[in-house]
Write a protein that holds these residues in place. Sequence first.
Motif, mmCIF file in Angstrom:
data_model
loop_
_atom_site.group_PDB
_atom_site.id
_atom_site.type_symbol
_atom_site.label_atom_id
_atom_site.label_comp_id
_atom_site.label_asym_id
_atom_site.label_seq_id
_atom_site.Cartn_x
_atom_site.Cartn_y
_atom_site.Cartn_z
ATOM 1 N N LEU A 45 0.830 -1.206 0.000
ATOM 2 C CA LEU A 45 0.000 0.000 0.000
ATOM 3 C C LEU A 45 0.870 1.265 0.000
ATOM 4 O O LEU A 45 0.612 2.225 -0.721
ATOM 5 C CB LEU A 45 -0.928 -0.022 1.219
ATOM 6 C CG LEU A 45 -1.988 1.072 1.310
ATOM 7 C CD1 LEU A 45 -3.020 0.912 0.203
ATOM 8 C CD2 LEU A 45 -2.665 1.050 2.663
ATOM 9 N N ILE A 46 1.929 1.227 0.843
ATOM 10 C CA ILE A 46 2.848 2.373 0.925
ATOM 11 C C ILE A 46 3.568 2.584 -0.402
ATOM 12 O O ILE A 46 3.663 3.716 -0.904
ATOM 13 C CB ILE A 46 3.859 2.166 2.075
ATOM 14 C CG1 ILE A 46 3.137 2.264 3.431
ATOM 15 C CG2 ILE A 46 4.987 3.194 2.016
ATOM 16 C CD1 ILE A 46 3.961 1.804 4.606
ATOM 17 N N GLU B 98 2.667 1.679 -3.429
ATOM 18 C CA GLU B 98 1.736 2.103 -4.474
ATOM 19 C C GLU B 98 1.362 3.578 -4.330
ATOM 20 O O GLU B 98 1.109 4.263 -5.320
ATOM 21 C CB GLU B 98 0.468 1.238 -4.433
ATOM 22 C CG GLU B 98 0.685 -0.191 -4.927
ATOM 23 C CD GLU B 98 -0.575 -1.044 -4.764
ATOM 24 O OE1 GLU B 98 -1.524 -0.579 -4.088
ATOM 25 O OE2 GLU B 98 -0.589 -2.174 -5.284
ATOM 26 N N ASN B 99 1.322 4.067 -3.102
ATOM 27 C CA ASN B 99 0.872 5.441 -2.854
ATOM 28 C C ASN B 99 1.990 6.459 -2.661
ATOM 29 O O ASN B 99 1.717 7.654 -2.549
ATOM 30 C CB ASN B 99 -0.051 5.471 -1.626
ATOM 31 C CG ASN B 99 -1.407 4.846 -1.909
ATOM 32 O OD1 ASN B 99 -2.284 5.491 -2.470
ATOM 33 N ND2 ASN B 99 -1.561 3.588 -1.560
ATOM 34 N N THR B 100 3.241 5.971 -2.628
ATOM 35 C CA THR B 100 4.367 6.888 -2.396
ATOM 36 C C THR B 100 4.439 8.019 -3.428
ATOM 37 O O THR B 100 4.603 9.186 -3.051
ATOM 38 C CB THR B 100 5.693 6.098 -2.347
ATOM 39 O OG1 THR B 100 5.663 5.231 -1.203
ATOM 40 C CG2 THR B 100 6.894 7.033 -2.214
ATOM 41 N N SER C 203 2.107 9.501 -5.295
ATOM 42 C CA SER C 203 1.030 10.491 -5.106
ATOM 43 C C SER C 203 1.200 11.243 -3.788
ATOM 44 O O SER C 203 0.917 12.445 -3.695
ATOM 45 C CB SER C 203 -0.340 9.809 -5.149
ATOM 46 O OG SER C 203 -0.435 8.791 -4.183
ATOM 47 N N ILE C 204 1.688 10.538 -2.757
ATOM 48 C CA ILE C 204 1.938 11.208 -1.467
ATOM 49 C C ILE C 204 3.016 12.267 -1.631
ATOM 50 O O ILE C 204 2.904 13.383 -1.120
ATOM 51 C CB ILE C 204 2.361 10.171 -0.397
ATOM 52 C CG1 ILE C 204 1.170 9.265 -0.035
ATOM 53 C CG2 ILE C 204 2.885 10.870 0.866
ATOM 54 C CD1 ILE C 204 1.537 8.068 0.806
#
Length: 261
Positions: free
Chosen positions: A232-233, A235-237, A239-240
């Motif tokens: 999850l981290i 995949e979202n790094t 965009s974060i």
Amino acid sequence: KFSSNEIIKEEDDEKIVFIAKKNGYLYKENEFLSIKDELEVKQINLKTGNVRDAKDADVKLEVKEKNALKEAIADNMIVETAYLKVRGNVGNKAKINTKEVLIEGQTHKNSIINSDKAYINIHKGKLISKEAEIDRLEGGFIKGRKVKVNQAIGGRVVAEEVEVNMLGSHVKITALKEIKIKRLIGEENILKIAPAEVLGSEEEINKIEKEIDEIKRNIRTRTKEYKKRVKLIKENTPSIKGLHDKYQQNKLKGIKTSATI
């Protein structure tokens, strides 16, 4: 004569009954009877008789004989009390059953001691105790959960955890979790981690095996959750990072960042 705070007297046409109001030892001095929860005697021998059925009575017994040539607890005697302090030696085939025992002398090789806690100066006999501290083990046997020995010169220990300050020769140690040796001075010792030998019964072994299976299931569940979170981290790094950069830019420009960001 007796104290009414400690003993009740009941009388009818057929009998007189004396009933103790508290646990302890019946003590007679100058024709006066009392009940003591602490008692000192010179020796436990044929003259005094065995001390039985006092383990659950929360009473203390001290045996004061400390002459190295005599037995504080004589041969073949039985002592059952909550707390026992022996200034001297424990004799041949003597049996002790306590919650806690302190022996300042030595135990005979044929003596048997059962206790929750045991502190023994020189141990040559058989001891079964949840916790045991022995100053010097000389050919004796110890079975328990946690065993500490200052100096071991021959003997056998079977316990969950064993700690020996100075290990001599011809000592056999079998443990469930760990064996700690601080100083090794002898040879021909056998040290083993052998759960089946320590646990003994099939029931105990099955209990441990179930605990191991539960731990393994817990590890699998946690590992699965960990991998899920890592994914999850990752995949979202990107965009974060983009949102973070946007926030920093707005902060430098003095622009209020939206609640969504």
